[in-house]
Design a protein around this motif. Structure first.
Motif, PDB file in Angstrom:
ATOM      1  N   CYS A 285       0.871  -1.171   0.000  1.00 60.20           N
ATOM      2  CA  CYS A 285       0.000   0.000   0.000  1.00 60.20           C
ATOM      3  C   CYS A 285       0.908   1.221   0.000  1.00 60.20           C
ATOM      4  CB  CYS A 285      -0.897  -0.021   1.233  1.00 60.20           C
ATOM      5  SG  CYS A 285      -2.008   1.372   1.248  1.00 60.20           S
ATOM      6  N   GLY A 286       0.930   1.938  -1.106  1.00 55.47           N
ATOM      7  CA  GLY A 286       1.811   3.090  -1.221  1.00 55.47           C
ATOM      8  C   GLY A 286       1.963   3.465  -2.674  1.00 55.47           C
TER       9      GLY A 286
ATOM     10  N   LYS B  66      -4.233   1.021  -3.167  1.00 48.16           N
ATOM     11  CA  LYS B  66      -4.273   2.404  -2.675  1.00 48.16           C
ATOM     12  C   LYS B  66      -4.811   2.473  -1.247  1.00 48.16           C
ATOM     13  CE  LYS B  66      -4.646   5.119  -6.857  1.00 48.16           C
ATOM     14  NZ  LYS B  66      -5.536   4.996  -7.991  1.00 48.16           N
ATOM     15  N   ASP B  67      -5.819   1.626  -0.978  1.00 47.11           N
ATOM     16  CA  ASP B  67      -6.562   1.760   0.275  1.00 47.11           C
ATOM     17  C   ASP B  67      -6.267   0.573   1.206  1.00 47.11           C
ATOM     18  OD1 ASP B  67      -8.564   1.775   2.244  1.00 47.11           O
ATOM     19  OD2 ASP B  67     -10.007   2.716   0.899  1.00 47.11           O
ATOM     20  N   TRP B  68      -5.458   0.815   2.235  1.00 51.20           N
ATOM     21  CA  TRP B  68      -5.026  -0.290   3.107  1.00 51.20           C
ATOM     22  C   TRP B  68      -6.215  -0.934   3.818  1.00 51.20           C
ATOM     23  CZ3 TRP B  68      -6.154  -0.125   8.233  1.00 51.20           C
ATOM     24  CH2 TRP B  68      -6.397   1.122   8.810  1.00 51.20           C
ATOM     25  N   LYS B  69      -7.167  -0.099   4.253  1.00 51.96           N
ATOM     26  CA  LYS B  69      -8.267  -0.608   5.066  1.00 51.96           C
ATOM     27  C   LYS B  69      -9.181  -1.511   4.237  1.00 51.96           C
ATOM     28  CE  LYS B  69     -11.649   1.227   8.242  1.00 51.96           C
ATOM     29  NZ  LYS B  69     -12.205   2.491   8.717  1.00 51.96           N
ATOM     30  N   GLU B  70      -9.507  -1.026   3.045  1.00 47.99           N
ATOM     31  CA  GLU B  70     -10.364  -1.812   2.153  1.00 47.99           C
ATOM     32  C   GLU B  70      -9.722  -3.177   1.890  1.00 47.99           C
ATOM     33  OE1 GLU B  70     -11.807   0.395  -1.361  1.00 47.99           O
ATOM     34  OE2 GLU B  70     -11.339  -1.443  -2.468  1.00 47.99           O
TER      35      GLU B  70
ATOM     36  N   LEU C  42      -9.663  -5.484   5.049  1.00 51.96           N
ATOM     37  CA  LEU C  42     -11.005  -5.999   5.358  1.00 51.96           C
ATOM     38  C   LEU C  42     -11.401  -7.085   4.351  1.00 51.96           C
ATOM     39  CD1 LEU C  42     -12.855  -2.726   6.443  1.00 51.96           C
ATOM     40  CD2 LEU C  42     -12.112  -4.615   7.909  1.00 51.96           C
ATOM     41  N   LYS C  43     -10.976  -6.878   3.095  1.00 54.29           N
ATOM     42  CA  LYS C  43     -11.245  -7.880   2.051  1.00 54.29           C
ATOM     43  C   LYS C  43     -10.560  -9.209   2.406  1.00 54.29           C
ATOM     44  CE  LYS C  43     -10.857  -5.847  -2.185  1.00 54.29           C
ATOM     45  NZ  LYS C  43     -10.072  -5.648  -3.427  1.00 54.29           N
ATOM     46  N   LEU C  44      -9.299  -9.110   2.838  1.00 55.86           N
ATOM     47  CA  LEU C  44      -8.539 -10.321   3.183  1.00 55.86           C
ATOM     48  C   LEU C  44      -9.189 -11.033   4.373  1.00 55.86           C
ATOM     49  CD1 LEU C  44      -4.895  -8.992   2.747  1.00 55.86           C
ATOM     50  CD2 LEU C  44      -5.974 -10.796   1.401  1.00 55.86           C
ATOM     51  N   LYS C  45      -9.645 -10.235   5.337  1.00 61.44           N
ATOM     52  CA  LYS C  45     -10.296 -10.797   6.521  1.00 61.44           C
ATOM     53  C   LYS C  45     -11.556 -11.573   6.107  1.00 61.44           C
ATOM     54  CE  LYS C  45     -10.275  -9.081  11.212  1.00 61.44           C
ATOM     55  NZ  LYS C  45     -10.577  -7.952  12.102  1.00 61.44           N
TER      56      LYS C  45
ATOM     57  N   ILE D 258      -7.907  -3.440  13.665  1.00 61.34           N
ATOM     58  CA  ILE D 258      -8.402  -4.348  12.615  1.00 61.34           C
ATOM     59  C   ILE D 258      -7.691  -5.701  12.709  1.00 61.34           C
ATOM     60  CG2 ILE D 258      -8.241  -4.761  10.107  1.00 61.34           C
ATOM     61  CD1 ILE D 258      -9.101  -1.936   9.644  1.00 61.34           C
ATOM     62  N   SER D 259      -6.416  -5.685  13.136  1.00 60.50           N
ATOM     63  CA  SER D 259      -5.626  -6.924  13.166  1.00 60.50           C
ATOM     64  C   SER D 259      -6.140  -7.894  14.227  1.00 60.50           C
ATOM     65  CB  SER D 259      -4.162  -6.588  13.460  1.00 60.50           C
ATOM     66  OG  SER D 259      -3.648  -5.783  12.424  1.00 60.50           O
TER      67      SER D 259
END
Ligand SMILES: C[S@@+](CC[C@H](N)C(=O)[O-])C[C@H]1O[C@@H](n2cnc3c(N)ncnc32)[C@H](O)[C@@H]1O
Length: 177
Positions: free
Chosen positions: A39-40, A67-71, A74-77, A122-123
């Motif tokens: 992400c960067g 681009k979006d770390w949170k998205e 959450l997708k991986l989760k 989130i982790s």
């Protein structure tokens, strides 16, 4: 149990982080992760240098930019990955490695610059590799080893063009194709 390991690199600045992110990618590949998500700033040169290694020495291994770390996390989760964030402030790896290694799908999160507080929430795990500040490359390598219990030494890389014959002195490499 064969694990599906993804490494998530939080933060990458083109040029400035080229070397460290390349090394995080190479460590991820060599020690059994199937992908690094960064992400960067997208960095074509960095990706190309790692892709070249995978082409020569085998895979599978992918480098992706988001681009979006949170998205993404959450997708991986949602896909069933447990999120293991490496931070010197976390719980000690020696106390948690057994529990973590029971999971098949694991995403290891490493920082570069300061990681937002939300990442800690989130982790599923915030894990320290010693209680001292050091490097994401070292923390990643040790974590990959501890959660795979040394099985990363037996990985058979696919579609390699070259293979090293371990030698006492000198370099012995054979061409496979
Ligand atoms: C060089 S550190 C930078 C830390 C940054 N200055 C901060 O305040 O968060 C980069 C990354 O290395 C990893 N790291 C460094 N020391 C660690 C430790 N003792 N245990 C686990 N991870 C560590 C963490 O993932 C951290 O985000």
């Amino acid at each position: 149990m064969t694990k599906e390991i993804i490494v998530f690199r939080y933060g990458h600045r083109e040029i400035r982080d080229y070397r460290v992110t390349s090394h995080c990618s190479l460590v991820s590949r060599a020690l059994g992760a199937k992908k690094i998500i960064i992400c960067g700033e997208p960095d074509k040169n960095m990706k190309k240098s790692v892709d070249d290694v995978t082409q020569r020495w085998g895979g599978p291994f992918k480098v992706e930019f988001v681009k979006d770390w949170k998205e993404e996390l959450l997708k991986l989760k949602k896909k069933g990955y447990i999120l293991v964030h490496l931070t010197m402030y976390g719980e000690e790896i020696l106390q948690k490695e057994e529990e973590i290694s029971k999971n098949k799908k694991i995403c290891i999160i490493i920082g570069s610059q300061k990681v937002e507080k939300e990442v800690y929430h989130i982790s599923n795990y915030n894990i320290s590799v010693t209680k001292q500040p050091h490097s994401e490359i070292a923390a990643l390598a040790i974590t990959l080893d501890r959660i795979q219990k040394g099985n990363e030494f037996n990985i058979q890389f696919k579609n390699a063009k070259k293979q090293i014959i371990p030698s006492k002195i000198g370099k012995q490499v054979i061409d496979l194709k």
